[in-house]
Write a protein that holds these residues in place. Sequence first.
Motif, PDB file in Angstrom:
ATOM      1  N   UNK A 203       0.832  -1.206   0.000  1.00 35.84           N
ATOM      2  CA  UNK A 203       0.000   0.000   0.000  1.00 35.84           C
ATOM      3  C   UNK A 203       0.860   1.247   0.000  1.00 35.84           C
ATOM      4  N   UNK A 204       1.936   1.224   0.772  1.00 38.67           N
ATOM      5  CA  UNK A 204       2.806   2.392   0.869  1.00 38.67           C
ATOM      6  C   UNK A 204       3.456   2.698  -0.472  1.00 38.67           C
ATOM      7  N   UNK A 205       3.953   1.666  -1.165  1.00 38.40           N
ATOM      8  CA  UNK A 205       4.600   1.879  -2.471  1.00 38.40           C
ATOM      9  C   UNK A 205       3.602   2.463  -3.463  1.00 38.40           C
ATOM     10  N   UNK A 206       2.402   1.909  -3.492  1.00 42.99           N
ATOM     11  CA  UNK A 206       1.379   2.437  -4.403  1.00 42.99           C
ATOM     12  C   UNK A 206       1.050   3.885  -4.073  1.00 42.99           C
ATOM     13  N   UNK A 207       0.952   4.178  -2.791  1.00 44.42           N
ATOM     14  CA  UNK A 207       0.638   5.532  -2.359  1.00 44.42           C
ATOM     15  C   UNK A 207       1.739   6.502  -2.773  1.00 44.42           C
ATOM     16  N   UNK A 208       3.002   6.094  -2.613  1.00 45.14           N
ATOM     17  CA  UNK A 208       4.121   6.971  -2.978  1.00 45.14           C
ATOM     18  C   UNK A 208       4.157   7.194  -4.494  1.00 45.14           C
ATOM     19  N   UNK A 209       3.887   6.157  -5.262  1.00 47.76           N
ATOM     20  CA  UNK A 209       3.887   6.307  -6.718  1.00 47.76           C
ATOM     21  C   UNK A 209       2.754   7.223  -7.165  1.00 47.76           C
ATOM     22  N   UNK A 210       1.605   7.096  -6.522  1.00 51.81           N
ATOM     23  CA  UNK A 210       0.493   8.002  -6.837  1.00 51.81           C
ATOM     24  C   UNK A 210       0.868   9.444  -6.545  1.00 51.81           C
ATOM     25  N   UNK A 211       1.561   9.671  -5.432  1.00 54.39           N
ATOM     26  CA  UNK A 211       1.997  11.028  -5.099  1.00 54.39           C
ATOM     27  C   UNK A 211       2.996  11.558  -6.124  1.00 54.39           C
ATOM     28  N   UNK A 212       3.893  10.688  -6.602  1.00 58.30           N
ATOM     29  CA  UNK A 212       4.850  11.090  -7.639  1.00 58.30           C
ATOM     30  C   UNK A 212       4.114  11.496  -8.911  1.00 58.30           C
ATOM     31  N   UNK A 213       3.136  10.693  -9.302  1.00 55.85           N
ATOM     32  CA  UNK A 213       2.372  10.999 -10.516  1.00 55.85           C
ATOM     33  C   UNK A 213       1.631  12.326 -10.374  1.00 55.85           C
ATOM     34  N   UNK A 214       1.050  12.538  -9.196  1.00 56.64           N
ATOM     35  CA  UNK A 214       0.319  13.790  -8.970  1.00 56.64           C
ATOM     36  C   UNK A 214       1.264  14.987  -8.949  1.00 56.64           C
ATOM     37  N   UNK A 215       2.452  14.793  -8.382  1.00 56.90           N
ATOM     38  CA  UNK A 215       3.436  15.878  -8.356  1.00 56.90           C
ATOM     39  C   UNK A 215       3.846  16.260  -9.782  1.00 56.90           C
ATOM     40  N   UNK A 216       4.126  15.262 -10.600  1.00 57.72           N
ATOM     41  CA  UNK A 216       4.539  15.522 -11.986  1.00 57.72           C
ATOM     42  C   UNK A 216       3.403  16.190 -12.758  1.00 57.72           C
ATOM     43  N   UNK A 217       2.195  15.725 -12.542  1.00 59.21           N
ATOM     44  CA  UNK A 217       1.039  16.325 -13.218  1.00 59.21           C
ATOM     45  C   UNK A 217       0.853  17.781 -12.780  1.00 59.21           C
ATOM     46  N   UNK A 218       1.090  18.051 -11.499  1.00 54.98           N
ATOM     47  CA  UNK A 218       0.918  19.416 -11.002  1.00 54.98           C
ATOM     48  C   UNK A 218       1.941  20.367 -11.598  1.00 54.98           C
ATOM     49  N   UNK A 219       3.017  19.803 -12.164  1.00 59.14           N
ATOM     50  CA  UNK A 219       4.020  20.637 -12.824  1.00 59.14           C
ATOM     51  C   UNK A 219       3.751  20.791 -14.315  1.00 59.14           C
ATOM     52  N   UNK A 220       2.598  20.266 -14.755  1.00 60.66           N
ATOM     53  CA  UNK A 220       2.168  20.488 -16.131  1.00 60.66           C
ATOM     54  C   UNK A 220       2.611  19.445 -17.122  1.00 60.66           C
ATOM     55  N   UNK A 221       2.999  18.252 -16.658  1.00 61.25           N
ATOM     56  CA  UNK A 221       3.458  17.200 -17.566  1.00 61.25           C
ATOM     57  C   UNK A 221       2.549  15.979 -17.425  1.00 61.25           C
ATOM     58  N   UNK A 222       2.044  15.524 -18.553  1.00 63.53           N
ATOM     59  CA  UNK A 222       1.158  14.372 -18.580  1.00 63.53           C
ATOM     60  C   UNK A 222       1.864  13.230 -19.303  1.00 63.53           C
ATOM     61  N   UNK A 223       1.985  12.108 -18.643  1.00 63.82           N
ATOM     62  CA  UNK A 223       2.633  10.950 -19.253  1.00 63.82           C
ATOM     63  C   UNK A 223       1.651   9.787 -19.316  1.00 63.82           C
ATOM     64  N   UNK A 224       1.970   8.788 -20.141  1.00 62.08           N
ATOM     65  CA  UNK A 224       1.095   7.636 -20.328  1.00 62.08           C
ATOM     66  C   UNK A 224       0.816   6.935 -19.004  1.00 62.08           C
ATOM     67  N   UNK A 225      -0.341   6.255 -18.963  1.00 63.48           N
ATOM     68  CA  UNK A 225      -0.665   5.437 -17.800  1.00 63.48           C
ATOM     69  C   UNK A 225       0.437   4.400 -17.569  1.00 63.48           C
ATOM     70  N   UNK A 226       0.769   4.193 -16.334  1.00 66.80           N
ATOM     71  CA  UNK A 226       1.760   3.208 -15.897  1.00 66.80           C
ATOM     72  C   UNK A 226       3.200   3.570 -16.258  1.00 66.80           C
ATOM     73  N   UNK A 227       3.436   4.739 -16.846  1.00 68.75           N
ATOM     74  CA  UNK A 227       4.814   5.118 -17.138  1.00 68.75           C
ATOM     75  C   UNK A 227       5.615   5.269 -15.852  1.00 68.75           C
ATOM     76  N   UNK A 228       5.030   5.893 -14.831  1.00 69.88           N
ATOM     77  CA  UNK A 228       5.766   6.098 -13.581  1.00 69.88           C
ATOM     78  C   UNK A 228       5.974   4.763 -12.873  1.00 69.88           C
ATOM     79  N   UNK A 229       4.980   3.882 -12.911  1.00 67.41           N
ATOM     80  CA  UNK A 229       5.166   2.540 -12.357  1.00 67.41           C
ATOM     81  C   UNK A 229       6.327   1.835 -13.070  1.00 67.41           C
ATOM     82  N   UNK A 230       6.349   1.954 -14.386  1.00 72.08           N
ATOM     83  CA  UNK A 230       7.410   1.336 -15.181  1.00 72.08           C
ATOM     84  C   UNK A 230       8.769   1.952 -14.853  1.00 72.08           C
ATOM     85  N   UNK A 231       8.811   3.258 -14.728  1.00 67.36           N
ATOM     86  CA  UNK A 231      10.047   3.971 -14.387  1.00 67.36           C
ATOM     87  C   UNK A 231      10.563   3.495 -13.015  1.00 67.36           C
TER      88      UNK A 231
END
Length: 575
Positions: A203-231
């Motif tokens: 749960x913690x890993x998923x939560x941290x990855x979600x926060x990373x995705x939201x942080x990147x999105x808040x900076x104006x960058x949209x990437x494909x689904x699961x790209x951050x998980x893959x990264x």
Amino acid sequence: MPLKQLFEEVMNNYIVAKTLQFKGNRMGEILRNEIPNAIQKFSFIGGDFIVKGSCGQGKWAEVPWVAIMHKSVTKTTMEGVYIVYLFSSDMKRLYLTLNQGCTKLKDEYGKATAIEKMISIAASIRDKLNPKSWKTDDNISIGNELYEKGMIFYKLYEKDNIPSDEVLKSDLNDLINIYIDYILSTRNSKEESMQKEDMENTYKIKEEITNIKNYIRSRGFLYDDNLIENYYLSLKTKPFLILAGISGTGKSKLARLFAEAIGATAGNSRFKLVPVRPDWSDSTDLLGYKDLNGRFHPGVLTTFVKNAMENPQKPYFFVLDEMNLARVEYYFSDVLSIIESRNKGNKTIVTDRLLNRELLDNDSFSKYGDIYIPDNLYFIGTVNMDETTFPFSKKVLDRANVIELSDVDLDYAFEDVEEVSPKTLNNDFLRSDFLTLKDCAEYKDDIVYKTISILKEINNVLGYYRFGYRVRDEICFYTIYNSIYGLMDFDEAIDYEILQKILPRINGSSISIKKLLIELFKICSGNLENRFDYDSGVSEKMFEEIFNAKYRKSCEKIAFMTRRYEEDGFTSYWL
């Protein structure tokens, strides 16, 4: 000799023996051999128990002892819970106890904290077991505070009233049963604790990855689904990845934003972006050089590595921007070889030394001579896929996941963008758990065998482009991490790895390349009965079948590579 008589001989003669020479004294023979051998003959002492006695090492101990340890709990009296006979230092009392090893606790925490921990552990075990015929009070006098505070249960035998062998045997049998109850309760608790810990960690890993995705999105960058998980999975698998794509697709930005999201920035010197120069022909810009006066000048990577080693709990990111403007093998091959030397040291992952002794002068050797690539340092290379850059060798491609960023979402939803704060994450978030396939034994019956069976099928059609153990192992690590954290479906994880670890190695102009791509497409589509004409128009038929493919991303890339072969007579993964 009966056990009662052996105990009495120790209590009657030990104080005198301590005034005599230690080596060769009969007291050592009694405590190290005769008493343990007598206990080992009891029918309830099975092969899972270790019986060991001691009167000191090289010099006499104040408190001699004889311990009975279960192998599943501990094999040393320095730690864990075990049964032990303790003779008081004045030889007036003998205690049969369930006790605790104190040496490692004392060495790690100091005596005061070790005592606190042992008292807490003892209270917890008493609450679970609570045998009525055994004492749990503090009215125990041995002559060693750590032995006294580590006591959980005990029975006291006075010097002049040692019971018969039958009573001694019965008491020990009773305590053995209590010990086994403790072992069983601990196993159940450990299993429950591990299951709970695994769930919380997932749960913690998923939560941290979600926060990373939201942080990147808040900076104006949209990437494909699961790209951050893959990264994330790519970095967890191996601390070196390549971000590829045409110019302007956000490769460097992704590397920077991911690092920022977990607390590594240029401002705190934990993120370093280094533009690669076309004239780099060796590693001096990265590692350093010795001038004509014999003085060593450290390179940008050398100083960064040293900083990372001094702060091992935090992740560090070293980004080589446009890394294929120069030939990667010329300036980075030394580092790649060092990365491959990773092995597990004392609770960490270490490598061979980064710098050769010949490169360093006497002054710099003390500062840089022992540096290695620590397990909190991650390398990211960004590359443009065009004709102005150098291709990669198999040595480089075998050692990295290649994540392609070609499709860009130009939309920008102003109303959806909310400010998201970065977090400061520990290196445990990214540190590799596996270095060899042997480390993955607990996953062999499901994920590993399943992954390897797919890889064997693919390798059979690759011919000259077959991969070896390194690629096999790293793909297995990727799928295991994905399963542990529940980030993607298994097939989706395999799809990414075929796309990132296998397809980048394929290029050429012979007809065998086209045949290879067709056979590979059949496997990735999940339809081995496909019939393709090797001569023409194969790529269009491939594109028609992509939407129903088992490994869709890989099939789409294979179709593009096949189309390029049909149009140009040559193809590769790279544009």
